[in-house]
Design a protein around this motif. Sequence first.
Motif, PDB file in Angstrom:
ATOM      1  N   ASN A  35       0.834  -1.206   0.000  1.00 51.17           N
ATOM      2  CA  ASN A  35       0.000   0.000   0.000  1.00 51.17           C
ATOM      3  C   ASN A  35       0.867   1.253   0.000  1.00 51.17           C
ATOM      4  O   ASN A  35       1.820   1.357   0.777  1.00 51.17           O
ATOM      5  N   ASN A  36       0.505   2.220  -0.881  1.00 52.39           N
ATOM      6  CA  ASN A  36       1.218   3.508  -0.895  1.00 52.39           C
ATOM      7  C   ASN A  36       0.455   4.562  -0.081  1.00 52.39           C
ATOM      8  O   ASN A  36       0.714   5.749  -0.193  1.00 52.39           O
ATOM      9  N   GLY A  37      -0.528   4.112   0.671  1.00 45.64           N
ATOM     10  CA  GLY A  37      -1.285   5.027   1.520  1.00 45.64           C
ATOM     11  C   GLY A  37      -2.652   5.371   0.957  1.00 45.64           C
ATOM     12  O   GLY A  37      -3.438   6.039   1.624  1.00 45.64           O
ATOM     13  N   THR A  38      -2.963   4.890  -0.263  1.00 52.78           N
ATOM     14  CA  THR A  38      -4.257   5.226  -0.869  1.00 52.78           C
ATOM     15  C   THR A  38      -5.258   4.073  -0.806  1.00 52.78           C
ATOM     16  O   THR A  38      -6.444   4.281  -1.035  1.00 52.78           O
ATOM     17  N   LEU A  39      -4.796   2.864  -0.518  1.00 57.79           N
ATOM     18  CA  LEU A  39      -5.702   1.711  -0.559  1.00 57.79           C
ATOM     19  C   LEU A  39      -6.334   1.443   0.802  1.00 57.79           C
ATOM     20  O   LEU A  39      -5.688   1.531   1.842  1.00 57.79           O
ATOM     21  N   HIS A  40      -7.611   1.070   0.736  1.00 59.78           N
ATOM     22  CA  HIS A  40      -8.381   0.727   1.929  1.00 59.78           C
ATOM     23  C   HIS A  40      -8.394  -0.792   2.055  1.00 59.78           C
ATOM     24  O   HIS A  40      -8.639  -1.496   1.076  1.00 59.78           O
ATOM     25  N   PHE A  47       2.170  -6.034 -10.008  1.00 58.65           N
ATOM     26  CA  PHE A  47       1.197  -7.095 -10.260  1.00 58.65           C
ATOM     27  C   PHE A  47       0.180  -7.180  -9.132  1.00 58.65           C
ATOM     28  O   PHE A  47       0.539  -7.286  -7.975  1.00 58.65           O
ATOM     29  N   PHE A  48      -1.091  -7.093  -9.498  1.00 59.23           N
ATOM     30  CA  PHE A  48      -2.163  -7.309  -8.531  1.00 59.23           C
ATOM     31  C   PHE A  48      -3.040  -8.439  -9.034  1.00 59.23           C
ATOM     32  O   PHE A  48      -3.260  -8.567 -10.231  1.00 59.23           O
ATOM     33  N   GLU A  49      -3.568  -9.237  -8.113  1.00 57.32           N
ATOM     34  CA  GLU A  49      -4.532 -10.260  -8.517  1.00 57.32           C
ATOM     35  C   GLU A  49      -5.815  -9.590  -8.959  1.00 57.32           C
ATOM     36  O   GLU A  49      -6.228  -8.608  -8.356  1.00 57.32           O
ATOM     37  N   ILE A 105      11.279   6.323  -1.957  1.00 61.80           N
ATOM     38  CA  ILE A 105      10.257   5.847  -2.898  1.00 61.80           C
ATOM     39  C   ILE A 105       8.976   5.475  -2.147  1.00 61.80           C
ATOM     40  O   ILE A 105       8.987   5.274  -0.933  1.00 61.80           O
ATOM     41  N   LEU A 106       7.873   5.404  -2.910  1.00 67.50           N
ATOM     42  CA  LEU A 106       6.614   4.916  -2.342  1.00 67.50           C
ATOM     43  C   LEU A 106       6.545   3.412  -2.581  1.00 67.50           C
ATOM     44  O   LEU A 106       7.018   2.930  -3.606  1.00 67.50           O
ATOM     45  N   PRO A 107       5.927   2.680  -1.657  1.00 68.03           N
ATOM     46  CA  PRO A 107       5.767   1.241  -1.907  1.00 68.03           C
ATOM     47  C   PRO A 107       4.902   1.020  -3.140  1.00 68.03           C
ATOM     48  O   PRO A 107       3.899   1.712  -3.320  1.00 68.03           O
TER      49      PRO A 107
HETATM   50  C1  LIG Z   1      -0.916   4.440  -5.280  1.00 64.80           C
HETATM   51  O1  LIG Z   1      -1.445   3.160  -5.546  1.00 64.80           O
HETATM   52  C2  LIG Z   1      -2.604   3.158  -6.350  1.00 64.80           C
HETATM   53  C3  LIG Z   1      -3.140   1.759  -6.430  1.00 64.80           C
HETATM   54  O2  LIG Z   1      -2.139   0.826  -6.747  1.00 64.80           O
HETATM   55  C4  LIG Z   1      -2.273   3.760  -7.715  1.00 64.80           C
HETATM   56  O3  LIG Z   1      -3.428   3.791  -8.519  1.00 64.80           O
HETATM   57  C5  LIG Z   1      -1.714   5.163  -7.519  1.00 64.80           C
HETATM   58  O4  LIG Z   1      -1.300   5.683  -8.757  1.00 64.80           O
HETATM   59  C6  LIG Z   1      -0.543   5.163  -6.546  1.00 64.80           C
HETATM   60  N1  LIG Z   1      -0.150   6.541  -6.250  1.00 64.80           N
HETATM   61  C7  LIG Z   1       1.094   6.982  -6.365  1.00 64.80           C
HETATM   62  C8  LIG Z   1       1.310   8.409  -6.002  1.00 64.80           C
HETATM   63  O5  LIG Z   1       1.998   6.262  -6.718  1.00 64.80           O
END
Ligand SMILES: *[C@@H]1O[C@H](CO)[C@@H](O)[C@H](O)[C@H]1NC(C)=O
Length: 324
Positions: free
Chosen positions: A154-159, A269-271, A263-265
Amino acid sequence: MLFFEFSTFLFLFAIYVNAEWNTKDFMKREHSLIKPYYGSGIEIPFWQFMGSTIVTPNYIRLTPDLQSKVGAIWNSVPVNVRNWELQVHFKVHGKGKDLFGDGFVIWYAKERMKDGPVFGNNDFFQGLAIILDTYSNHNGPHNHQHPYISGMVNNGTLHYDHDRDGTHTQLAGCEARFRNLGYDTHIAIRYEKDVLTVSTDIENKAAWKDCFQVKGVKLPTGYYLGLSATTGDLSDNHDIMSVRLFELDLPDDPQADEDRSNILPSATFFEPPRDHVEDPKPSSLSGVKVFLLMLIGSIAIVACVVLGIMFYQKHHEKKMKRFY
Ligand SMILES: *[C@@H]1O[C@H](CO)[C@@H](O)[C@H](O)[C@H]1NC(C)=O
Ligand SMILES: [Ca+2]
């Protein structure tokens, strides 16, 4: 005792013959948690705990087998190792035969010591979660059984969606019957050259078995290790016996010097979200409705035509009668 010694020997032998094991990999003491847990005082060196967590001489209990408990333990030193393997010796057990929960998570996260809804950590976290979910929150049919192990980046946007057991955001997963076993259970999380491999040793065979492997996982350095567990209406003891972080010795890794601190995590690849497919389709319901409406409509048209013909014939008869 003799048996224990022999099984320990077998385990070490299994490690020795495993070609992947590099004797130059070394355990990072500041990221590991091994017996005896206490240092000179009552503090555990490099670790902090919160919630229902208790420390005993033989295990660290994140939650007892009681309802509505939240417990966690967090490493206080950020991990600046680029390639690593984390091995956790754990035990999940309780009185529940068919009903138990909720499970525990092994974290590599930016923030630490946060209470929250995701097994005792915050939602919209940044980092990696390896989720050992013992309770299926999903009422509909599942593609898999529980207990289930899955990975989420998660980069902080996923629930994290508990109602779907996180299936919409998971990288991969595997079924793993690790609960209420009479022998030791282990999980290994290996992060090597952006490949994440999760394996288990839960069959008393002293060998790692692959759970899943995902390529293209980018994790920053400088995040924290943690473990957290929760119980709800259902419960279990979630015990941790040891945590060991090994730095992998990879002299051939060309990217080892690349700065990963900012960097952001991310994961390439996502299922595909599987549960969407399993839900009852509204289109098939309306298909049945359309068919029924057409059936009623055609019966009505036939009835109108028949009535019309009968009316015409009677009217015609009357007209004809007038001529007589
Ligand atoms: C964060 O993750 C989401 C879902 O994988 C992706 O859509 C989004 O672009 C990402 N945001 C950044 C800033 O990398
Ligand atoms: Ca669940």
